[in-house]
Motif scaffolding. Structure first.
Motif, PDB file in Angstrom:
ATOM      1  N   SER A  14      20.580  13.790 -42.319  1.00  0.00           N
ATOM      2  CA  SER A  14      20.805  12.504 -41.656  1.00  0.00           C
ATOM      3  C   SER A  14      22.201  12.018 -42.033  1.00  0.00           C
ATOM      4  O   SER A  14      22.730  12.357 -43.092  1.00  0.00           O
ATOM      5  CB  SER A  14      19.737  11.483 -42.060  1.00  0.00           C
ATOM      6  OG  SER A  14      19.856  11.168 -43.426  1.00  0.00           O
ATOM      7  N   HIS A  15      22.785  11.225 -41.152  1.00  0.00           N
ATOM      8  CA  HIS A  15      24.118  10.664 -41.402  1.00  0.00           C
ATOM      9  C   HIS A  15      24.206   9.300 -40.715  1.00  0.00           C
ATOM     10  O   HIS A  15      23.255   8.879 -40.056  1.00  0.00           O
ATOM     11  CB  HIS A  15      25.228  11.619 -40.931  1.00  0.00           C
ATOM     12  CG  HIS A  15      25.087  12.133 -39.548  1.00  0.00           C
ATOM     13  ND1 HIS A  15      25.645  11.517 -38.456  1.00  0.00           N
ATOM     14  CD2 HIS A  15      24.401  13.217 -39.071  1.00  0.00           C
ATOM     15  CE1 HIS A  15      25.363  12.207 -37.364  1.00  0.00           C
ATOM     16  NE2 HIS A  15      24.591  13.244 -37.707  1.00  0.00           N
ATOM     17  N   HIS A  16      25.326   8.639 -40.888  1.00  0.00           N
ATOM     18  CA  HIS A  16      25.525   7.275 -40.372  1.00  0.00           C
ATOM     19  C   HIS A  16      24.383   6.356 -40.831  1.00  0.00           C
ATOM     20  O   HIS A  16      23.687   5.732 -40.013  1.00  0.00           O
ATOM     21  CB  HIS A  16      25.684   7.261 -38.835  1.00  0.00           C
ATOM     22  CG  HIS A  16      26.965   7.886 -38.374  1.00  0.00           C
ATOM     23  ND1 HIS A  16      27.037   9.213 -38.002  1.00  0.00           N
ATOM     24  CD2 HIS A  16      28.217   7.383 -38.281  1.00  0.00           C
ATOM     25  CE1 HIS A  16      28.277   9.506 -37.668  1.00  0.00           C
ATOM     26  NE2 HIS A  16      29.027   8.402 -37.834  1.00  0.00           N
ATOM     27  N   ASP A  17      24.198   6.354 -42.156  1.00  0.00           N
ATOM     28  CA  ASP A  17      23.205   5.489 -42.809  1.00  0.00           C
ATOM     29  C   ASP A  17      21.801   5.698 -42.238  1.00  0.00           C
ATOM     30  O   ASP A  17      21.118   4.746 -41.864  1.00  0.00           O
ATOM     31  CB  ASP A  17      23.633   4.023 -42.717  1.00  0.00           C
ATOM     32  CG  ASP A  17      22.966   3.162 -43.768  1.00  0.00           C
ATOM     33  OD1 ASP A  17      22.584   3.709 -44.838  1.00  0.00           O
ATOM     34  OD2 ASP A  17      22.797   1.958 -43.523  1.00  0.00           O
ATOM     35  N   HIS A  18      21.388   6.957 -42.160  1.00  0.00           N
ATOM     36  CA  HIS A  18      20.053   7.382 -41.701  1.00  0.00           C
ATOM     37  C   HIS A  18      19.783   7.061 -40.228  1.00  0.00           C
ATOM     38  O   HIS A  18      18.630   7.024 -39.809  1.00  0.00           O
ATOM     39  CB  HIS A  18      18.937   6.753 -42.545  1.00  0.00           C
ATOM     40  CG  HIS A  18      18.953   7.144 -43.991  1.00  0.00           C
ATOM     41  ND1 HIS A  18      18.650   8.403 -44.428  1.00  0.00           N
ATOM     42  CD2 HIS A  18      19.245   6.420 -45.097  1.00  0.00           C
ATOM     43  CE1 HIS A  18      18.747   8.448 -45.745  1.00  0.00           C
ATOM     44  NE2 HIS A  18      19.112   7.262 -46.183  1.00  0.00           N
ATOM     45  N   SER A  19      20.820   6.813 -39.420  1.00  0.00           N
ATOM     46  CA  SER A  19      20.579   6.463 -38.012  1.00  0.00           C
ATOM     47  C   SER A  19      20.647   7.685 -37.082  1.00  0.00           C
ATOM     48  O   SER A  19      20.175   7.629 -35.957  1.00  0.00           O
ATOM     49  CB  SER A  19      21.565   5.387 -37.543  1.00  0.00           C
ATOM     50  OG  SER A  19      22.898   5.901 -37.582  1.00  0.00           O
ATOM     51  N   LYS A  20      21.223   8.798 -37.554  1.00  0.00           N
ATOM     52  CA  LYS A  20      21.331   9.992 -36.727  1.00  0.00           C
ATOM     53  C   LYS A  20      21.013  11.228 -37.575  1.00  0.00           C
ATOM     54  O   LYS A  20      21.178  11.208 -38.795  1.00  0.00           O
ATOM     55  CB  LYS A  20      22.746  10.139 -36.161  1.00  0.00           C
ATOM     56  CG  LYS A  20      23.126   9.035 -35.218  1.00  0.00           C
ATOM     57  CD  LYS A  20      24.486   9.286 -34.621  1.00  0.00           C
ATOM     58  CE  LYS A  20      24.793   8.137 -33.666  1.00  0.00           C
ATOM     59  NZ  LYS A  20      25.997   8.359 -32.904  1.00  0.00           N
ATOM     60  N   THR A  21      20.592  12.301 -36.899  1.00  0.00           N
ATOM     61  CA  THR A  21      20.367  13.572 -37.593  1.00  0.00           C
ATOM     62  C   THR A  21      21.122  14.683 -36.879  1.00  0.00           C
ATOM     63  O   THR A  21      21.371  14.607 -35.674  1.00  0.00           O
ATOM     64  CB  THR A  21      18.871  13.952 -37.656  1.00  0.00           C
ATOM     65  OG1 THR A  21      18.390  14.180 -36.348  1.00  0.00           O
ATOM     66  CG2 THR A  21      18.046  12.880 -38.348  1.00  0.00           C
ATOM     67  N   SER A  22      21.483  15.693 -37.646  1.00  0.00           N
ATOM     68  CA  SER A  22      22.173  16.863 -37.100  1.00  0.00           C
ATOM     69  C   SER A  22      21.770  18.083 -37.909  1.00  0.00           C
ATOM     70  O   SER A  22      21.248  17.970 -39.025  1.00  0.00           O
ATOM     71  CB  SER A  22      23.695  16.692 -37.194  1.00  0.00           C
ATOM     72  OG  SER A  22      24.137  15.605 -36.429  1.00  0.00           O
ATOM     73  N   VAL A  23      22.055  19.250 -37.334  1.00  0.00           N
ATOM     74  CA  VAL A  23      21.884  20.507 -38.067  1.00  0.00           C
ATOM     75  C   VAL A  23      23.273  21.126 -38.194  1.00  0.00           C
ATOM     76  O   VAL A  23      23.956  21.339 -37.198  1.00  0.00           O
ATOM     77  CB  VAL A  23      20.931  21.480 -37.341  1.00  0.00           C
ATOM     78  CG1 VAL A  23      20.889  22.829 -38.065  1.00  0.00           C
ATOM     79  CG2 VAL A  23      19.532  20.891 -37.257  1.00  0.00           C
ATOM     80  N   PHE A  24      23.667  21.385 -39.426  1.00  0.00           N
ATOM     81  CA  PHE A  24      24.954  22.023 -39.692  1.00  0.00           C
ATOM     82  C   PHE A  24      24.690  23.486 -40.056  1.00  0.00           C
ATOM     83  O   PHE A  24      23.835  23.767 -40.895  1.00  0.00           O
ATOM     84  CB  PHE A  24      25.677  21.311 -40.835  1.00  0.00           C
ATOM     85  CG  PHE A  24      26.977  21.946 -41.202  1.00  0.00           C
ATOM     86  CD1 PHE A  24      28.078  21.830 -40.372  1.00  0.00           C
ATOM     87  CD2 PHE A  24      27.105  22.690 -42.369  1.00  0.00           C
ATOM     88  CE1 PHE A  24      29.287  22.425 -40.700  1.00  0.00           C
ATOM     89  CE2 PHE A  24      28.303  23.288 -42.705  1.00  0.00           C
ATOM     90  CZ  PHE A  24      29.399  23.158 -41.866  1.00  0.00           C
ATOM     91  N   THR A  25      25.412  24.404 -39.413  1.00  0.00           N
ATOM     92  CA  THR A  25      25.234  25.841 -39.653  1.00  0.00           C
ATOM     93  C   THR A  25      26.555  26.445 -40.085  1.00  0.00           C
ATOM     94  O   THR A  25      27.589  26.155 -39.487  1.00  0.00           O
ATOM     95  CB  THR A  25      24.746  26.549 -38.365  1.00  0.00           C
ATOM     96  OG1 THR A  25      23.518  25.964 -37.956  1.00  0.00           O
ATOM     97  CG2 THR A  25      24.545  28.027 -38.602  1.00  0.00           C
ATOM     98  N   GLU A  26      26.484  27.291 -41.118  1.00  0.00           N
ATOM     99  CA  GLU A  26      27.669  28.024 -41.549  1.00  0.00           C
ATOM    100  C   GLU A  26      27.260  29.445 -41.942  1.00  0.00           C
ATOM    101  O   GLU A  26      26.235  29.640 -42.597  1.00  0.00           O
ATOM    102  CB  GLU A  26      28.361  27.331 -42.721  1.00  0.00           C
ATOM    103  CG  GLU A  26      29.712  27.939 -43.030  1.00  0.00           C
ATOM    104  CD  GLU A  26      30.545  27.085 -43.968  1.00  0.00           C
ATOM    105  OE1 GLU A  26      31.202  27.680 -44.859  1.00  0.00           O
ATOM    106  OE2 GLU A  26      30.536  25.844 -43.845  1.00  0.00           O
ATOM    107  N   SER A  27      28.066  30.413 -41.525  1.00  0.00           N
ATOM    108  CA  SER A  27      27.823  31.816 -41.868  1.00  0.00           C
ATOM    109  C   SER A  27      28.504  32.118 -43.201  1.00  0.00           C
ATOM    110  O   SER A  27      29.687  31.796 -43.385  1.00  0.00           O
ATOM    111  CB  SER A  27      28.370  32.717 -40.764  1.00  0.00           C
ATOM    112  OG  SER A  27      28.022  34.047 -41.017  1.00  0.00           O
ATOM    113  N   ILE A  28      27.774  32.744 -44.114  1.00  0.00           N
ATOM    114  CA  ILE A  28      28.271  33.030 -45.464  1.00  0.00           C
ATOM    115  C   ILE A  28      28.343  34.538 -45.668  1.00  0.00           C
ATOM    116  O   ILE A  28      27.321  35.222 -45.624  1.00  0.00           O
ATOM    117  CB  ILE A  28      27.341  32.424 -46.546  1.00  0.00           C
ATOM    118  CG1 ILE A  28      27.129  30.932 -46.315  1.00  0.00           C
ATOM    119  CG2 ILE A  28      27.858  32.729 -47.945  1.00  0.00           C
ATOM    120  CD1 ILE A  28      28.366  30.077 -46.472  1.00  0.00           C
ATOM    121  N   PRO A  29      29.553  35.085 -45.894  1.00  0.00           N
ATOM    122  CA  PRO A  29      29.660  36.514 -46.200  1.00  0.00           C
ATOM    123  C   PRO A  29      29.460  36.746 -47.707  1.00  0.00           C
ATOM    124  O   PRO A  29      29.684  35.842 -48.518  1.00  0.00           O
ATOM    125  CB  PRO A  29      31.091  36.850 -45.791  1.00  0.00           C
ATOM    126  CG  PRO A  29      31.836  35.571 -46.011  1.00  0.00           C
ATOM    127  CD  PRO A  29      30.856  34.458 -45.741  1.00  0.00           C
TER     128      PRO A  29
END
Length: 182
Positions: A55-70
């Motif tokens: 969650s971000h913006h003081d719990h008002s929105k949610t997102s999924v962050f993806t990163e590839s790790i070698p």
């Protein structure tokens, strides 16, 4: 011919586009790897994706962050037989796929710190020479072994031959004919 095992624990720092308020979930997917032999080691090169739902913006929105790790793991081999000059096959078994063990927000409040664990088993198999000793006479090599017993063995009662006399002297009729007094 040769085996090696390696367990790896690492911390990955990820920077999402929005400052996180809380972490709602974290999972690791899409693990791929390949291996090659390098001296007395197996080098495993791979990658996986970390997904963080937050969650971000003081719990008002949610997102999924993806990163590839070698990653690159170097697994030391223990040899049972000395290396051969012939064709060798390299086998890598994933004992534990990369897995998130902890996901926290950094002290500065802008990044994720993700703890990842994985475990790989590497094997090298190939041709080897075997010496077989041939003896013209009967020969049995002595070697230690443990004798085992099983509770699942079937025991058949011994059958008495019709020609054997049955001794009933001193037998107690209450105990059966082969019983002797205490």
């Amino acid at each position: 011919m040769a085996k090696g095992k390696k367990r790896t624990e690492s911390k990955e720092t990820l920077k999402p586009p929005n400052n996180p308020t809380s972490i709602l979930g974290c999972w690791v997917i899409n693990h791929t790897h390949q291996a090659k032999k390098s001296g007395r080691y197996i080098e495993v090169t791979g990658k996986f994706d970390i997904n963080v739902w937050y969650s971000h913006h003081d719990h008002s929105k949610t997102s999924v962050f993806t990163e590839s790790i070698p990653y690159k793991d170097k697994i030391r081999l223990s040899y049972r037989d000395e290396p051969t000059s012939g064709q060798e096959d390299i086998l890598v078994n994933v004992m534990q796929h990369p897995n998130c063990t902890e996901a926290i927000i950094s002290d500065c409040g802008e990044k994720f710190i993700i703890s990842i664990e994985r475990e790989l088993l590497a094997e090298v198999v190939g041709e080897t020479k075997v010496a077989i000793s041939v003896h013209p006479l009967s020969f049995e090599e002595e070697w230690p072994y443990n004798e085992e017993s099983s509770n699942h063995q079937v025991h058949e009662p011994e059958k008495k031959s019709a020609q054997e006399p049955v001794n009933t002297e001193g037998a107690d009729p209450r105990r059966g004919r082969d019983s002797k007094p205490f």
